[in-house]
Scaffold this motif. Sequence first.
Motif, PDB file in Angstrom:
ATOM      1  N   SER A   1       2.994   6.296  -5.245  1.00  9.89           N
ATOM      2  CA  SER A   1       3.352   6.197  -6.660  1.00  9.89           C
ATOM      3  C   SER A   1       3.278   7.534  -7.376  1.00  9.89           C
TER       4      SER A   1
ATOM      5  N   LEU B   1       1.844   1.871  -3.545  1.00 13.42           N
ATOM      6  CA  LEU B   1       0.706   2.319  -4.341  1.00 13.42           C
ATOM      7  C   LEU B   1       0.345   3.769  -4.021  1.00 13.42           C
ATOM      8  N   TYR B   2       0.302   4.114  -2.737  1.00 14.91           N
ATOM      9  CA  TYR B   2      -0.102   5.466  -2.352  1.00 14.91           C
ATOM     10  C   TYR B   2       0.987   6.501  -2.628  1.00 14.91           C
TER      11      TYR B   2
ATOM     12  N   LEU C   1       0.825  -1.213   0.000  1.00 10.64           N
ATOM     13  CA  LEU C   1       0.000   0.000   0.000  1.00 10.64           C
ATOM     14  C   LEU C   1       0.854   1.256   0.000  1.00 10.64           C
TER      15      LEU C   1
ATOM     16  N   ALA D   1      -2.306   0.190 -10.259  1.00  9.80           N
ATOM     17  CA  ALA D   1      -3.447   0.136  -9.330  1.00  9.80           C
ATOM     18  C   ALA D   1      -4.567  -0.737  -9.877  1.00  9.80           C
TER      19      ALA D   1
END
Length: 159
Positions: free
Chosen positions: A69, A66-67, A63, A95
């Motif tokens: 990115s 992803l956050y 996570l 994502a």
Amino acid sequence: MRISNKLSVVESGATYSTDATEGGTLRSKITNDLIEGSKLEPVEGSRAWIVVLGSFCLHFVILGNLYASGLFVPEYEEKFNLTRAKASLIIQLQAGMKFTMGFIAGKITDRYGINAVLPLGIVVYISGLILASYAKTFNQLILTHGVMVGVSSGLLYWG
């Protein structure tokens, strides 16, 4: 005239019945009996805490990547001379792959078990990030950061 509040349920050959006026709950009786009859033993002690720690680390990395990115977008724009839309496409693909892999990862985990899925996901995830650092073209970034990291993070997250 008296209305009966009696309820009966047949589960795995055993019949459970309760009377609503007695204050008993049928759900707890069924749940307790099914747990006692199951072959799965609960994980306890230090092994349980190792599982919790491992899950925390896995979610922190997956996570977090992803956050965070969005930090890659300006770098991709500058290094590869991309528009904001093309640079964002890489992150959106990552994502999207992560969340669509839920259907596939669940089936693979059910069939082969988490002990097969977890190492595969870790190897592909790390390989995707390392290969993305060596990418020279936009298409290589799509394949490494978008697809490899996306698919493997989906395997790790949903598996």
